[in-house]
Design a protein around this motif. Structure first.
Motif, PDB file in Angstrom:
ATOM      1  N   GLN A 167       1.192   5.367  -9.119  1.00  0.00           N
ATOM      2  CA  GLN A 167      -0.115   4.805  -8.772  1.00  0.00           C
ATOM      3  C   GLN A 167      -0.016   3.306  -8.503  1.00  0.00           C
ATOM      4  N   ASN A 168       0.747   2.602  -9.338  1.00  0.00           N
ATOM      5  CA  ASN A 168       0.909   1.157  -9.153  1.00  0.00           C
ATOM      6  C   ASN A 168       1.582   0.845  -7.818  1.00  0.00           C
ATOM      7  N   ARG A 169       2.606   1.661  -7.467  1.00  0.00           N
ATOM      8  CA  ARG A 169       3.280   1.463  -6.184  1.00  0.00           C
ATOM      9  C   ARG A 169       2.310   1.680  -5.024  1.00  0.00           C
ATOM     10  N   GLY A 170       1.499   2.737  -5.154  1.00  0.00           N
ATOM     11  CA  GLY A 170       0.520   3.002  -4.097  1.00  0.00           C
ATOM     12  C   GLY A 170      -0.486   1.878  -3.968  1.00  0.00           C
ATOM     13  N   ASN A 171      -0.918   1.340  -5.105  1.00  0.00           N
ATOM     14  CA  ASN A 171      -1.878   0.238  -5.063  1.00  0.00           C
ATOM     15  C   ASN A 171      -1.267  -1.009  -4.427  1.00  0.00           C
ATOM     16  N   LYS A 172       0.007  -1.303  -4.759  1.00  0.00           N
ATOM     17  CA  LYS A 172       0.676  -2.457  -4.157  1.00  0.00           C
ATOM     18  C   LYS A 172       0.804  -2.301  -2.644  1.00  0.00           C
ATOM     19  N   LYS A 173       1.195  -1.092  -2.215  1.00  0.00           N
ATOM     20  CA  LYS A 173       1.337  -0.833  -0.782  1.00  0.00           C
ATOM     21  C   LYS A 173      -0.007  -0.970  -0.080  1.00  0.00           C
ATOM     22  N   LYS A 174      -1.059  -0.504  -0.744  1.00  0.00           N
ATOM     23  CA  LYS A 174      -2.385  -0.585  -0.149  1.00  0.00           C
ATOM     24  C   LYS A 174      -2.816  -2.048  -0.005  1.00  0.00           C
ATOM     25  N   ARG A 175      -2.565  -2.853  -1.065  1.00  0.00           N
ATOM     26  CA  ARG A 175      -2.911  -4.277  -0.990  1.00  0.00           C
ATOM     27  C   ARG A 175      -2.115  -4.986   0.106  1.00  0.00           C
ATOM     28  N   ARG A 176      -0.832  -4.618   0.266  1.00  0.00           N
ATOM     29  CA  ARG A 176       0.002  -5.229   1.302  1.00  0.00           C
ATOM     30  C   ARG A 176      -0.560  -4.932   2.692  1.00  0.00           C
ATOM     31  N   LEU A 177      -0.976  -3.678   2.915  1.00  0.00           N
ATOM     32  CA  LEU A 177      -1.555  -3.305   4.206  1.00  0.00           C
ATOM     33  C   LEU A 177      -2.856  -4.073   4.458  1.00  0.00           C
ATOM     34  N   GLU A 178      -3.657  -4.219   3.395  1.00  0.00           N
ATOM     35  CA  GLU A 178      -4.909  -4.953   3.565  1.00  0.00           C
ATOM     36  C   GLU A 178      -4.645  -6.414   3.914  1.00  0.00           C
ATOM     37  N   GLU A 179      -3.622  -7.012   3.262  1.00  0.00           N
ATOM     38  CA  GLU A 179      -3.283  -8.397   3.571  1.00  0.00           C
ATOM     39  C   GLU A 179      -2.806  -8.541   5.011  1.00  0.00           C
ATOM     40  N   GLU A 189      -3.634  -6.631   7.511  1.00  0.00           N
ATOM     41  CA  GLU A 189      -4.794  -6.485   8.389  1.00  0.00           C
ATOM     42  C   GLU A 189      -5.595  -7.787   8.439  1.00  0.00           C
ATOM     43  N   GLU A 190      -5.729  -8.460   7.293  1.00  0.00           N
ATOM     44  CA  GLU A 190      -6.447  -9.726   7.270  1.00  0.00           C
ATOM     45  C   GLU A 190      -5.743 -10.776   8.131  1.00  0.00           C
ATOM     46  N   GLU A 191      -4.413 -10.778   8.005  1.00  0.00           N
ATOM     47  CA  GLU A 191      -3.651 -11.733   8.826  1.00  0.00           C
ATOM     48  C   GLU A 191      -3.839 -11.457  10.314  1.00  0.00           C
ATOM     49  N   VAL A 192      -3.814 -10.187  10.693  1.00  0.00           N
ATOM     50  CA  VAL A 192      -4.007  -9.823  12.114  1.00  0.00           C
ATOM     51  C   VAL A 192      -5.391 -10.260  12.572  1.00  0.00           C
TER      52      VAL A 192
END
Length: 325
Positions: free
Chosen positions: A299-311, A313-316
């Protein structure tokens, strides 16, 4: 399948019938172990004094103390120790404590003769004082019994109709009612050939027991009458060989030794089963904990990956805004 439980975010997981059976086995094992460790009672022989031990040396420093021995809820003895050294004592049926009890702390109860009963009697000692109004200091179990006389074995001279021979066995004065059986040439007597009567003695709780064996037997056959009193752990045997009574009463403890060995082995087996069950349960708990930790890591790995994708997207989005500007 056995019952199912829901455990947090792990979802639903089921414990199969084997695990449920294991828990039941552990419970039964613990009950059997408790039975093996059952408290032993003091054996009181009818007609003889019996001492119920209770040593409390710390009580010698107390003053104005009242001690009470009870059988169940019934008062058997009350003794009051006054500050001036005077001891006032009341008792039922001659029960007594040692005269030097206030000096030595020996509060043992002496009974002139135990009450004849097949039940186990529970005696308890309580102390009433200014500091403690009802403190139980001792609890003793008492079991009553009496030994039987040596069995008298005789053979009827005249043969019965059908050529059968009758043997009579008599023992008296014991308590409780005994078990009687016959041996013919070392084996059990045929079914239906034995009749046994047990009758209480007049004005007494003791028993007389008479047993009769009738069967076709050769002149050189060996016949034995066995009287067992489990309460006193006695086995009395009289033998008849040919036309002469041989041997006589023999006290043997083979049956008791066999029962003791069986009880010890049973306790050992139950102890091993309980230990194995506890170890297996600990193993299951560790496996469950490990699975829970692995699930949380995923679950922690999934949450980290999700936060990375969100970051990302914000950068884009920021780059697009800058480009539009």
């Amino acid at each position: 399948m056995g019952p199912c439980w829901r455990c947090g975010s792990l979802g639903t997981w089921c414990v199969f019938g084997a695990q449920t059976a294991l828990r039941c086995g552990l419970l039964l094992g613990l009950l059997a172990l408790c039975a093996c460790l059952e408290e032993k009672c003091i054996l009181g022989i009818m007609g003889q004094p019996v001492l119920l031990p209770c040593l409390q040396p710390q009580i010698t420093s107390s003053v104005n103390v009242t001690i009470e021995w009870r059988r169940g809820e019934d008062l058997v003895l009350r003794s009051t120790w006054r500050a001036d050294g005077v001891v006032e004592e009341w008792s039922l049926d001659g029960a007594a404590t040692p005269p030097d009890a206030p000096l030595t702390g020996n509060l043992s109860l002496q009974l002139p003769g135990p009450e004849p009963t097949t039940r186990r009697l529970r005696y308890s000692l309580r102390v009433a004082s200014q500091e403690n109004q009802s403190a139980e200091l001792c609890s003793v179990c008492l079991q009553t019994a009496a030994s039987f006389s040596s069995p008298l074995l005789r053979m009827e001279a005249a043969a019965l109709p059908g050529g059968e021979t009758a043997f009579w066995c008599h023992a008296s004065g014991g308590f409780p009612e005994p078990a009687v059986f016959w041996l013919v040439d070392g084996g059990a007597a045929p079914e239906g050939s034995v009749s046994t009567w047990a009758a209480p003695l007049p004005d007494s709780h003791r028993y007389n027991v008479t047993s009769r064996l009738a069967l076709n037997v050769s002149g050189d056959a060996s016949v034995a009458c066995v009287v067992q009193n489990p309460s006193t752990n006695e086995t009395l045997t009289s033998m008849h060989g040919g036309a002469k009574v041989t041997g006589g009463p023999v006290v043997t403890s083979r049956a008791a030794e066999a029962m003791w060995i069986f009880s010890t082995a049973l306790c050992a087996v139950v102890g091993v089963l309980v230990t194995v069950g506890v170890v297996y349960q600990i193993h299951l708990d560790r496996m469950s904990k490990r699975k829970k930790q692995e699930f949380q890591k995923q679950q922690n790995r999934g949450n980290k990956k999700k936060r990375r994708l969100e970051e990302e997207e914000e950068e884009v989005k920021l780059e697009r805004k800058e480009t539009d500007v």
